[in-house]
Design a protein around this motif. Sequence first.
Motif, PDB file in Angstrom:
ATOM      1  N   LYS A 148       4.949  -0.220   1.607  1.00 24.05           N
ATOM      2  CA  LYS A 148       6.080   0.082   0.697  1.00 24.05           C
ATOM      3  C   LYS A 148       6.322  -1.087  -0.260  1.00 24.05           C
ATOM      4  O   LYS A 148       6.249  -2.259   0.148  1.00 24.05           O
ATOM      5  N   ASP A 149       6.686  -0.728  -1.510  1.00 26.31           N
ATOM      6  CA  ASP A 149       7.027  -1.738  -2.508  1.00 26.31           C
ATOM      7  C   ASP A 149       8.337  -2.437  -2.119  1.00 26.31           C
ATOM      8  O   ASP A 149       9.304  -1.768  -1.733  1.00 26.31           O
ATOM      9  N   ASP A 150       8.375  -3.778  -2.225  1.00 25.06           N
ATOM     10  CA  ASP A 150       9.573  -4.538  -1.835  1.00 25.06           C
ATOM     11  C   ASP A 150      10.802  -4.167  -2.659  1.00 25.06           C
ATOM     12  O   ASP A 150      11.924  -4.200  -2.162  1.00 25.06           O
ATOM     13  N   VAL A 151      10.612  -3.862  -3.947  1.00 22.28           N
ATOM     14  CA  VAL A 151      11.769  -3.647  -4.833  1.00 22.28           C
ATOM     15  C   VAL A 151      12.266  -2.201  -4.776  1.00 22.28           C
ATOM     16  O   VAL A 151      13.466  -1.946  -4.623  1.00 22.28           O
ATOM     17  N   THR A 152      11.354  -1.238  -4.868  1.00 23.34           N
ATOM     18  CA  THR A 152      11.784   0.174  -4.956  1.00 23.34           C
ATOM     19  C   THR A 152      11.650   0.916  -3.621  1.00 23.34           C
ATOM     20  O   THR A 152      12.212   2.002  -3.464  1.00 23.34           O
ATOM     21  N   GLY A 153      10.883   0.380  -2.682  1.00 20.50           N
ATOM     22  CA  GLY A 153      10.621   1.087  -1.424  1.00 20.50           C
ATOM     23  C   GLY A 153       9.603   2.209  -1.582  1.00 20.50           C
ATOM     24  O   GLY A 153       9.307   2.936  -0.630  1.00 20.50           O
ATOM     25  N   GLU A 154       9.049   2.348  -2.803  1.00 23.78           N
ATOM     26  CA  GLU A 154       8.062   3.423  -3.030  1.00 23.78           C
ATOM     27  C   GLU A 154       6.716   3.069  -2.390  1.00 23.78           C
ATOM     28  O   GLU A 154       6.432   1.905  -2.091  1.00 23.78           O
ATOM     29  N   GLN A 155       5.895   4.128  -2.260  1.00 24.00           N
ATOM     30  CA  GLN A 155       4.588   3.994  -1.613  1.00 24.00           C
ATOM     31  C   GLN A 155       3.650   3.069  -2.409  1.00 24.00           C
ATOM     32  O   GLN A 155       3.587   3.171  -3.643  1.00 24.00           O
ATOM     33  N   LEU A 156       2.951   2.189  -1.731  1.00 27.38           N
ATOM     34  CA  LEU A 156       1.895   1.393  -2.373  1.00 27.38           C
ATOM     35  C   LEU A 156       0.574   2.142  -2.263  1.00 27.38           C
ATOM     36  O   LEU A 156       0.402   2.966  -1.365  1.00 27.38           O
ATOM     37  N   ILE A 157      -0.342   1.830  -3.187  1.00 26.20           N
ATOM     38  CA  ILE A 157      -1.670   2.458  -3.136  1.00 26.20           C
ATOM     39  C   ILE A 157      -2.764   1.383  -3.217  1.00 26.20           C
ATOM     40  O   ILE A 157      -2.512   0.272  -3.652  1.00 26.20           O
ATOM     41  N   GLN A 158      -3.969   1.765  -2.801  1.00 19.89           N
ATOM     42  CA  GLN A 158      -5.135   0.912  -3.049  1.00 19.89           C
ATOM     43  C   GLN A 158      -5.842   1.435  -4.292  1.00 19.89           C
ATOM     44  O   GLN A 158      -5.933   2.656  -4.482  1.00 19.89           O
ATOM     45  N   ARG A 159      -6.345   0.525  -5.130  1.00 15.30           N
ATOM     46  CA  ARG A 159      -7.040   0.954  -6.345  1.00 15.30           C
ATOM     47  C   ARG A 159      -8.422   1.490  -6.010  1.00 15.30           C
ATOM     48  O   ARG A 159      -9.133   0.897  -5.203  1.00 15.30           O
ATOM     49  N   ASP A 160      -8.787   2.607  -6.667  1.00 21.32           N
ATOM     50  CA  ASP A 160     -10.110   3.193  -6.432  1.00 21.32           C
ATOM     51  C   ASP A 160     -11.226   2.210  -6.773  1.00 21.32           C
ATOM     52  O   ASP A 160     -12.306   2.270  -6.199  1.00 21.32           O
ATOM     53  N   ASP A 161     -10.957   1.318  -7.766  1.00 24.97           N
ATOM     54  CA  ASP A 161     -12.043   0.429  -8.198  1.00 24.97           C
ATOM     55  C   ASP A 161     -12.107  -0.865  -7.376  1.00 24.97           C
ATOM     56  O   ASP A 161     -12.810  -1.796  -7.742  1.00 24.97           O
ATOM     57  N   ASP A 162     -11.406  -0.916  -6.236  1.00 24.21           N
ATOM     58  CA  ASP A 162     -11.508  -2.085  -5.357  1.00 24.21           C
ATOM     59  C   ASP A 162     -12.545  -1.891  -4.249  1.00 24.21           C
ATOM     60  O   ASP A 162     -12.638  -2.713  -3.332  1.00 24.21           O
ATOM     61  N   LYS A 163     -13.335  -0.822  -4.321  1.00 24.30           N
ATOM     62  CA  LYS A 163     -14.429  -0.643  -3.352  1.00 24.30           C
ATOM     63  C   LYS A 163     -15.470  -1.747  -3.600  1.00 24.30           C
ATOM     64  O   LYS A 163     -15.721  -2.097  -4.759  1.00 24.30           O
ATOM     65  N   PRO A 164     -16.120  -2.275  -2.528  1.00 25.97           N
ATOM     66  CA  PRO A 164     -17.023  -3.431  -2.713  1.00 25.97           C
ATOM     67  C   PRO A 164     -18.077  -3.224  -3.806  1.00 25.97           C
ATOM     68  O   PRO A 164     -18.307  -4.125  -4.619  1.00 25.97           O
ATOM     69  N   GLU A 165     -18.699  -2.028  -3.888  1.00 21.65           N
ATOM     70  CA  GLU A 165     -19.775  -1.871  -4.879  1.00 21.65           C
ATOM     71  C   GLU A 165     -19.202  -1.854  -6.305  1.00 21.65           C
ATOM     72  O   GLU A 165     -19.844  -2.316  -7.257  1.00 21.65           O
TER      73      GLU A 165
END
Length: 225
Positions: A148-165
């Motif tokens: 959860k985001d510290d300020v809004t409490g909304e859901q955090l996500i992982q970026r699609d482009d953070d995959k190792p390749e």
Amino acid sequence: MFSKLLRAIIMGPPGSGKGTISGRIVHDFGMKHLSSGDLLRIQIMNSTAAGLEAKKFIDQGALVPDEVMVQLILNELREITNHSWLLDGFPRTVPQAEALSDKLDIDVVMNLDVPFETIKQRLTARWVHPGSGRVYNLDWNPPQIPGKDDVTGEQLIQRDDDKPETVTARLRNYENQTKPLLEFYSAAGKLVSFHGTESNIIYPKVKDFLATKIPPVTDDQSQSV
Ligand code: G5P
Ligand code: MG
């Protein structure tokens, strides 16, 4: 002493801490932060035509075409008339830098010189708040409540482009297409580089440097930024 608004660029390889350091600059100096990656991700979230087109490139770790980026960023900058601003992630190629300098004078370019080995480890542990661009790292600055985001409490996500390749492709593109910009801005006498492996050590140097260019905001002002 500080007579005009500051137009600054922050650059560095993917994961070098541009977003992290920009957040601190916004807090301490009240500059407007414009991140090209955050803008693109908002377009993707809203499924705009530009966003859907850009996603094809981003997901492969490739750069979005120059003409799309130049138009997107110049449109945004036109809206910021009476604020100092900080551009993060743009320009990323020499043609983008030339298009920008045709329209606007840049005062300073801050380069985060962080080794690739340090970066690769960081990105797989990154979580972001898509609405604001706030960035977390499970090992280094985790959110107070997991996911959860510290300020809004909304859901955090992982970026699609953070995959190792994809990270490997982004680093390769940085080397081939973005690194030549260092020479471009160095030749123009605008470049200042900050070397290191930790944002907590790099940021105080950035802050000292910026304090020679723009007045820091007071505590009262920073709450309203
Ligand atoms: P973006 O969004 O501009 P990148 O690849 O330039 O993406 P990125 O990944 O956003 O840069 P960053 O902002 O430099 O990285 O780094 P960050 O998010 O602050 O920090 C990375 C992680 O490390 C976070 O989890 C953070 O918490 C952690 N961290 C920070 N400091 C430390 C530390 O000291 N220690 C530790 N352990 N962790 C730390 O662009 C995305 C894509 O959009 C397109 C391209 O496809 C691009 O790949 N794009 C463009 N295409 C063409 N032209 C342009 N101008 C484009 N702009 C974007
Ligand atoms: Mg970023």
